[in-house]
Motif scaffolding. Structure first.
Motif, mmCIF file in Angstrom:
data_model
loop_
_atom_site.group_PDB
_atom_site.id
_atom_site.type_symbol
_atom_site.label_atom_id
_atom_site.label_comp_id
_atom_site.label_asym_id
_atom_site.label_seq_id
_atom_site.Cartn_x
_atom_site.Cartn_y
_atom_site.Cartn_z
ATOM 1 N N UNK A 50 -36.647 -87.725 -70.172
ATOM 2 C CA UNK A 50 -37.178 -88.845 -69.391
ATOM 3 C C UNK A 50 -37.647 -88.388 -68.020
ATOM 4 N N UNK A 51 -36.973 -87.392 -67.452
ATOM 5 C CA UNK A 51 -37.425 -86.837 -66.179
ATOM 6 C C UNK A 51 -38.835 -86.267 -66.320
ATOM 7 N N UNK A 52 -39.087 -85.561 -67.427
ATOM 8 C CA UNK A 52 -40.390 -84.934 -67.639
ATOM 9 C C UNK A 52 -41.447 -85.961 -68.037
ATOM 10 N N UNK A 53 -41.115 -86.805 -68.998
ATOM 11 C CA UNK A 53 -42.101 -87.720 -69.585
ATOM 12 C C UNK A 53 -42.110 -89.075 -68.882
ATOM 13 N N UNK A 54 -40.941 -89.678 -68.727
ATOM 14 C CA UNK A 54 -40.879 -91.028 -68.190
ATOM 15 C C UNK A 54 -41.150 -91.127 -66.706
ATOM 16 N N UNK A 55 -40.690 -90.134 -65.914
ATOM 17 C CA UNK A 55 -40.823 -90.215 -64.463
ATOM 18 C C UNK A 55 -41.980 -89.380 -63.915
ATOM 19 N N UNK A 56 -42.379 -88.327 -64.636
ATOM 20 C CA UNK A 56 -43.474 -87.487 -64.147
ATOM 21 C C UNK A 56 -44.743 -87.669 -64.969
ATOM 22 N N UNK A 57 -44.623 -88.243 -66.154
ATOM 23 C CA UNK A 57 -45.807 -88.531 -66.957
ATOM 24 C C UNK A 57 -46.337 -87.353 -67.742
ATOM 25 N N UNK A 58 -45.510 -86.328 -67.990
ATOM 26 C CA UNK A 58 -45.950 -85.165 -68.771
ATOM 27 C C UNK A 58 -45.428 -85.301 -70.200
ATOM 28 N N UNK A 59 -46.347 -85.405 -71.147
ATOM 29 C CA UNK A 59 -45.972 -85.589 -72.553
ATOM 30 C C UNK A 59 -45.586 -84.239 -73.146
ATOM 31 N N UNK A 60 -44.293 -83.968 -73.180
ATOM 32 C CA UNK A 60 -43.798 -82.668 -73.643
ATOM 33 C C UNK A 60 -43.106 -82.816 -74.993
ATOM 34 N N UNK A 61 -43.408 -81.892 -75.896
ATOM 35 C CA UNK A 61 -42.767 -81.855 -77.217
ATOM 36 C C UNK A 61 -42.046 -80.527 -77.432
ATOM 37 N N UNK A 62 -41.639 -79.895 -76.341
ATOM 38 C CA UNK A 62 -41.007 -78.583 -76.449
ATOM 39 C C UNK A 62 -39.511 -78.588 -76.227
ATOM 40 N N UNK A 130 -53.385 -81.698 -69.989
ATOM 41 C CA UNK A 130 -52.925 -83.068 -69.819
ATOM 42 C C UNK A 130 -52.822 -83.801 -71.137
ATOM 43 N N UNK A 131 -52.014 -84.859 -71.114
ATOM 44 C CA UNK A 131 -51.881 -85.796 -72.228
ATOM 45 C C UNK A 131 -51.572 -85.095 -73.554
ATOM 46 N N UNK A 132 -52.396 -85.345 -74.579
ATOM 47 C CA UNK A 132 -52.118 -84.825 -75.914
ATOM 48 C C UNK A 132 -52.163 -83.300 -75.961
ATOM 49 N N UNK A 133 -53.020 -82.687 -75.167
ATOM 50 C CA UNK A 133 -53.133 -81.232 -75.176
ATOM 51 C C UNK A 133 -51.831 -80.591 -74.682
ATOM 52 N N UNK A 134 -51.216 -81.209 -73.684
ATOM 53 C CA UNK A 134 -49.939 -80.709 -73.187
ATOM 54 C C UNK A 134 -48.867 -80.819 -74.264
ATOM 55 N N UNK A 135 -48.859 -81.933 -74.991
ATOM 56 C CA UNK A 135 -47.896 -82.105 -76.073
ATOM 57 C C UNK A 135 -48.054 -81.054 -77.153
ATOM 58 N N UNK A 136 -49.299 -80.762 -77.527
ATOM 59 C CA UNK A 136 -49.554 -79.750 -78.559
ATOM 60 C C UNK A 136 -49.124 -78.373 -78.077
ATOM 61 N N UNK A 137 -49.419 -78.061 -76.808
ATOM 62 C CA UNK A 137 -49.072 -76.743 -76.271
ATOM 63 C C UNK A 137 -47.556 -76.554 -76.211
ATOM 64 N N UNK A 138 -46.824 -77.573 -75.761
ATOM 65 C CA UNK A 138 -45.362 -77.450 -75.684
ATOM 66 C C UNK A 138 -44.731 -77.435 -77.074
ATOM 67 N N UNK A 139 -45.341 -78.145 -78.028
ATOM 68 C CA UNK A 139 -44.863 -78.076 -79.400
ATOM 69 C C UNK A 139 -45.037 -76.667 -79.952
ATOM 70 N N UNK A 140 -46.168 -76.039 -79.641
ATOM 71 C CA UNK A 140 -46.372 -74.653 -80.057
ATOM 72 C C UNK A 140 -45.366 -73.713 -79.428
ATOM 73 N N UNK A 265 -39.181 -95.814 -71.055
ATOM 74 C CA UNK A 265 -39.697 -94.722 -70.233
ATOM 75 C C UNK A 265 -39.534 -95.074 -68.757
ATOM 76 N N UNK A 266 -38.989 -94.144 -67.988
ATOM 77 C CA UNK A 266 -38.808 -94.380 -66.562
ATOM 78 C C UNK A 266 -37.546 -95.137 -66.225
ATOM 79 N N UNK A 267 -36.588 -95.167 -67.139
ATOM 80 C CA UNK A 267 -35.312 -95.858 -66.892
ATOM 81 C C UNK A 267 -34.161 -94.949 -67.310
ATOM 82 N N UNK A 268 -33.311 -94.574 -66.359
ATOM 83 C CA UNK A 268 -32.137 -93.770 -66.689
ATOM 84 C C UNK A 268 -31.165 -94.580 -67.547
ATOM 85 N N UNK A 269 -30.987 -95.840 -67.196
ATOM 86 C CA UNK A 269 -30.106 -96.704 -67.990
ATOM 87 C C UNK A 269 -30.617 -96.819 -69.418
#
Length: 343
Positions: A50-62, A130-140, A265-269
């Protein structure tokens, strides 16, 4: 840190829960304790993503890759040299891993630090996407880590995995690591650093115009999330006592992503609630796959049906509660006060 009545209430609640968990053996069975530990570990993983995706907006799949690094580093640190000598049968384990042995809490920190180091190495080229490309790269990246684990036999024992990991991740220990993660993120995101991350998430161009070094903040957020994922992976390895490369596939990242999305997204609770609800749901749905004897007839189990039902539940959440259980809201003592006045 301001020491007001809400801080005192929080400290009292955390201490009371710790005491209750310390004596959990008296009123909970082994299976219930197993699930509780899994909830705390999954909550750490959900908070880190959530820190990476929810609060910073980086779609990571790694995330599975960072968890694998943390799990293997921690296992290598807490196994005795005699265990390593017996277990590494394909190739002898190389020095210094053959002689390395540390206390458990140091091994968890080392797992997080090595995961953060790997995150720093890939962040420089990858976070420019950014966006989907970042997700694909981190998944790789996660898949590369899994392949490296399979082939680095003299370090990781290859596809055989590591078994007999000491079960140092007890219930109170997992609770303490969860609390440390939560307190760290509450303080971090409540500071100006957290406001900058939200600004980057909401409008990256506006953040640049305001003079914010967007790339530097993204790298730092990504590395902090990877560190916490490494910590969660280290705890998971000790909790399960067995790890192998097949564990750290895309499905593991998908599960952590679902904790975050279902909670909000963006909520610790929301991350904590999402991790708890989905962990319990996944375990409770196991009865669908087991045969049921009704006395006069036996209903056979349906293998794989658990994930089908789970997917339908998640689909309903996405359709009718797209923002998640909590949205971007947080549970605070003040919110309890407002609910009390409304009642």
């Amino acid at each position: 840190m301001r020491f007001d009545k809400y801080t005192l209430l929080s400290l009292t609640l955390m201490l009371a829960c710790g005491v209750l968990l310390h004596f959990a053996d008296a009123f909970l069975g082994d299976y219930q304790i197993y699930i509780l530990k899994l909830i705390f570990i999954n909550a750490i993983l959900a908070l880190s993503l959530n820190l990476i995706y929810g609060f910073t907006g980086m779609f990571s799949l790694g995330h599975a890759g960072f968890m694998a690094i943390g799990a293997y580093i921690s296992a290598l640190c807490i196994l005795s040299p005699e265990q390593k000598e017996m277990m590494w049968i394909l190739e002898p384990i190389i020095w210094p891993f053959s002689e390395m042995m540390t206390p458990f809490w140091i091994s968890v920190l080392l797992g997080g630090l090595v995961a953060a180091l790997f995150a720093l190495v890939i962040a420089v080229p990858v976070l420019r996407l950014g966006d989907d490309y970042l997700g694909i790269a981190t998944l790789g990246f996660a898949e590369i880590i899994r392949v490296l684990i399979v082939n680095a036999t003299s370090i990781t024992n290859g596809s055989l995995g590591i078994k007999g990991i000491p079960a140092h991740a007890d219930l109170v220990g997992c609770y303490i690591w969860f609390l440390l993660t939560l307190i760290f993120l509450v303080r971090l995101l409540g500071s100006n650093f957290g406001n900058v991350l939200r600004c980057i998430r909401d409008n990256e161009i506006a953040a640049r115009v305001m003079g914010i070094n967007v790339f530097a903040y993204k790298v730092l957020s990504f590395c902090l999330g990877a560190f916490l994922a490494g910590v969660g992976g280290a705890l998971l390895g000790s909790h399960l006592s067995t790890i192998d490369p097949k564990m750290f596939n895309f499905l593991l990242t998908f599960n952590v992503l679902m904790f975050v999305v279902a909670g909000g997204l963006g909520s610790l609770s929301g991350s904590i609630i999402g991790a708890g609800v989905i962990t319990v749901l996944l375990e409770w749905l196991r009865f669908i796959e087991e045969p049921m004897d009704l006395g006069f007839v036996e209903i056979p189990g349906v293998p794989g049906m658990r994930m089908v039902v789970f997917s339908v539940v998640l689909l309903l959440i996405i359709l009718y509660r797209r923002e998640g259980i909590m949205g971007m809201r947080e549970i605070t003592w003040k919110s309890f006060g407002r609910w009390g006045r409304k009642a």
